[in-house]
Design an enzyme around this catalytic site. Structure first.
Site, PDB file in Angstrom:
ATOM      1  N   ASP A 237     -70.608  11.044   5.498  1.00 57.02           N
ATOM      2  CA  ASP A 237     -71.798  11.483   6.236  1.00 57.02           C
ATOM      3  C   ASP A 237     -73.055  10.995   5.523  1.00 57.02           C
ATOM      4  O   ASP A 237     -73.957  10.424   6.126  1.00 57.02           O
ATOM      5  CB  ASP A 237     -71.799  13.014   6.332  1.00 57.02           C
ATOM      6  CG  ASP A 237     -73.014  13.526   7.080  1.00 57.02           C
ATOM      7  OD1 ASP A 237     -73.335  12.966   8.144  1.00 57.02           O
ATOM      8  OD2 ASP A 237     -73.651  14.477   6.589  1.00 57.02           O
TER       9      ASP A 237
ATOM     10  N   ASP B  22     -71.712   8.470  -6.421  1.00 54.62           N
ATOM     11  CA  ASP B  22     -73.095   8.335  -6.903  1.00 54.62           C
ATOM     12  C   ASP B  22     -73.416   6.870  -7.186  1.00 54.62           C
ATOM     13  O   ASP B  22     -74.501   6.366  -6.878  1.00 54.62           O
ATOM     14  CB  ASP B  22     -73.348   9.223  -8.135  1.00 54.62           C
ATOM     15  CG  ASP B  22     -72.254   9.163  -9.181  1.00 54.62           C
ATOM     16  OD1 ASP B  22     -71.179   8.570  -8.921  1.00 54.62           O
ATOM     17  OD2 ASP B  22     -72.460   9.707 -10.280  1.00 54.62           O
TER      18      ASP B  22
ATOM     19  N   ASP C  18     -75.709   7.492   6.514  1.00 51.07           N
ATOM     20  CA  ASP C  18     -77.144   7.615   6.820  1.00 51.07           C
ATOM     21  C   ASP C  18     -77.931   6.675   5.914  1.00 51.07           C
ATOM     22  O   ASP C  18     -78.850   5.979   6.356  1.00 51.07           O
ATOM     23  CB  ASP C  18     -77.639   9.057   6.591  1.00 51.07           C
ATOM     24  CG  ASP C  18     -77.717   9.847   7.893  1.00 51.07           C
ATOM     25  OD1 ASP C  18     -76.956   9.518   8.837  1.00 51.07           O
ATOM     26  OD2 ASP C  18     -78.517  10.793   7.977  1.00 51.07           O
TER      27      ASP C  18
ATOM     28  N   LYS D 280     -65.166  10.919  -5.838  1.00 48.87           N
ATOM     29  CA  LYS D 280     -65.759  11.520  -7.046  1.00 48.87           C
ATOM     30  C   LYS D 280     -64.586  12.010  -7.899  1.00 48.87           C
ATOM     31  O   LYS D 280     -64.466  13.192  -8.226  1.00 48.87           O
ATOM     32  CB  LYS D 280     -66.703  12.659  -6.619  1.00 48.87           C
ATOM     33  CG  LYS D 280     -67.553  13.226  -7.729  1.00 48.87           C
ATOM     34  CD  LYS D 280     -68.677  12.307  -8.191  1.00 48.87           C
ATOM     35  CE  LYS D 280     -69.350  12.874  -9.423  1.00 48.87           C
ATOM     36  NZ  LYS D 280     -70.310  11.943 -10.048  1.00 48.87           N
TER      37      LYS D 280
ATOM     38  N   TYR E 284     -66.042  20.027   5.456  1.00 52.83           N
ATOM     39  CA  TYR E 284     -66.516  20.399   6.796  1.00 52.83           C
ATOM     40  C   TYR E 284     -65.589  21.427   7.452  1.00 52.83           C
ATOM     41  O   TYR E 284     -66.023  22.186   8.315  1.00 52.83           O
ATOM     42  CB  TYR E 284     -66.571  19.167   7.711  1.00 52.83           C
ATOM     43  CG  TYR E 284     -67.854  18.392   7.640  1.00 52.83           C
ATOM     44  CD1 TYR E 284     -68.263  17.781   6.460  1.00 52.83           C
ATOM     45  CD2 TYR E 284     -68.659  18.253   8.767  1.00 52.83           C
ATOM     46  CE1 TYR E 284     -69.433  17.059   6.412  1.00 52.83           C
ATOM     47  CE2 TYR E 284     -69.831  17.522   8.721  1.00 52.83           C
ATOM     48  CZ  TYR E 284     -70.209  16.930   7.547  1.00 52.83           C
ATOM     49  OH  TYR E 284     -71.381  16.209   7.502  1.00 52.83           O
TER      50      TYR E 284
HETATM   51  C1  IPM Z   1     -72.984  12.936  11.949  1.00 51.41           C
HETATM   52  C2  IPM Z   1     -73.821  14.188  12.000  1.00 51.41           C
HETATM   53  C3  IPM Z   1     -72.893  15.389  12.057  1.00 51.41           C
HETATM   54  C4  IPM Z   1     -72.057  15.392  10.796  1.00 51.41           C
HETATM   55  C5  IPM Z   1     -73.607  16.738  12.242  1.00 51.41           C
HETATM   56  C6  IPM Z   1     -74.514  16.731  13.456  1.00 51.41           C
HETATM   57  C7  IPM Z   1     -72.627  17.871  12.295  1.00 51.41           C
HETATM   58  O1  IPM Z   1     -74.685  14.252  10.907  1.00 51.41           O
HETATM   59  O2  IPM Z   1     -72.253  12.694  12.923  1.00 51.41           O
HETATM   60  O3  IPM Z   1     -73.037  12.235  10.959  1.00 51.41           O
HETATM   61  O4  IPM Z   1     -72.502  15.887   9.752  1.00 51.41           O
HETATM   62  O5  IPM Z   1     -70.933  14.906  10.848  1.00 51.41           O
HETATM   63 MN    MN Z   2     -74.602  12.519   9.619  1.00 49.60          MN
END
Ligand code: IPM
Ligand code: MN
Length: 360
Positions: free
Chosen positions: A246, A222, A250, A189, A142
């Site tokens: 990240d 993975d 999710d 990884k 990032y």
């Molecule tokens: C999160 C979001 C952010 C990230 C984006 C909006 C930059 O997806 O907080 O997980 O990737 O960190």
């Molecule tokens: Mn995210």
């Protein structure tokens, strides 16, 4: 207790859900005799519209002067499909993390009994799932060097980590494990990436030197992605770098039945920030349909982690569970006859006040 809270409502559904969190914080103030001073500031697309900058200096100052930050969401579709956009709302979030030194993103993944049937996984797989991801937040790909060749036909992003960056978040993860089920899983990884090999080396050494009492294991990302689906109850504390974190958070969030229920904290050495795990959900903005629980639970995390107000945080969590049991839920949880954002917020705020009176 008297405290200052910076309120960054941000974009999309951010303002609506944050308003409900504020309503619940007001109920806490009234019921427990605290005083919270709120200062609002701009971040994200709304900040670009107003100032041209997704994270204005004024907002940084407000954050630095606060005892904690309550944040909504960031992002607007008008930037998503425009690869040429010079400024993007997301840059505001990354700049904020960096400027405030928020190196550890803490994302708890816990299921609610009542939501087990809303999970895309079989109820027996999600039952009892309770883990927390410690995602490194200010390093890695990032923030590494990136670029594009002059002819435009080549681009690169680099993933860089230092020993110090790995050690400081490892400490947070091991400390958390000690008061949980005492196991840390490092997700990396290391079979391919040099940066992951450094993570493994540093975490191993750090563990041996300071936390030999905590169980430590290693998993390739993975494989971890599969295991979150096939055996999510395996995990206790997951430690990982920025981008892997990240992605897997999710993934992990949806197995709980609703992403709209999950709060998160971003901590560093000074002020900490609390936000729902869900994004700005622009399609739902302004419709009074978004689930405010993640924002409300973020406020609970704020009270607990930044202010040490354990009883108050518990009062909020109990009220959220009760609202689920009473069926006062938004459309993400029940399609038929759902409650609105404001109805859920008001219901939870009232429960907090009512329970405080009963317990007084
Ligand atoms: C999160 C979001 C952010 C990230 C984006 C909006 C930059 O997806 O907080 O997980 O990737 O960190
Ligand atoms: Mn995210």
């Amino acid at each position: 207790m008297e405290k200052k809270i910076a309120v960054l409502k941000g974009d999309g559904i951010g303002p609506e859900v944050t308003d409900q969190a504020l309503l619940v914080l007001n109920a806490i103030e009234k019921s427990f005799g605290h005083k919270f001073h709120y200062t609002e500031a701009l971040v994200g697309a709304v900040a670009i519209d107003a100032t041209g900058n997704p994270f204005p200096d004024e907002t940084l100052k407000v954050c630095q002067n606060a005892d904690a930050i309550l944040f909504g969401a960031i992002g607007h579709p008008k930037y998503d499909n425009d690869p040429k956009a010079k400024v993007r709302p997301e840059q505001g979030l990354l700049a904020m993390r960096k400027a405030l030194g928020l190196f550890a993103n803490i994302r708890p993944v816990a299921t609610y009994k009542i939501l087990e049937n809303a999970s895309p996984l079989r109820a027996d797989l999600v039952s009892g799932v309770d883990f927390v991801v410690f995602r490194e937040l200010t390093g890695g790909i990032y923030f590494g060097t990136r670029g594009r060749s002059e002819d435009g036909n080549m681009a690169f992003d680099t993933c860089t980590y230092t020993r110090a960056e790995i050690e400081r978040i490892s400490k947070n993860a091991f400390e958390a494990a000690r008061i949980r089920r005492n196991r840390v899983t490092l997700v990396d990884k290391a079979n391919v990436l040099a940066s992951s090999r450094l993570w493994r080396e540093v975490v191993k050494e750090f563990h041996a030197a300071h936390y030999p009492d905590v169980e430590l294991d290693f998993m390739f990302v993975d494989n971890a992605a599969m295991k979150i689906i096939t055996q999510p109850a395996y995990f206790d504390v997951v430690l990982t770098e920025n981008m892997f974190g990240d992605i897997i958070t999710d993934e992990a969030s949806v197995i709980t039945g609703s992403m709209g229920m999950l709060p998160s904290a971003s901590v560093g050495s000074a002020v900490a920030l609390y936000e729902p795990i869900h994004g700005s959900y622009p399609e739902g903005a302004g419709k009074n349909i978004a689930n405010p629980c993640a924002a409300i639970l973020s406020a609970a995390m704020l009270l607990e982690t930044s202010f040490g107000l354990l009883e108050e945080a518990k009062a909020i969590r109990d009220a959220v569970v009760k609202s689920l049991e009473d069926g006062i839920v938004t459309v993400d949880i029940r399609r038929e006859n759902p409650s609105s954002t404001t109805e859920v917020g008001a219901y939870i705020a009232k429960l907090v006040e009512k329970n405080a009176k009963v317990n007084a």
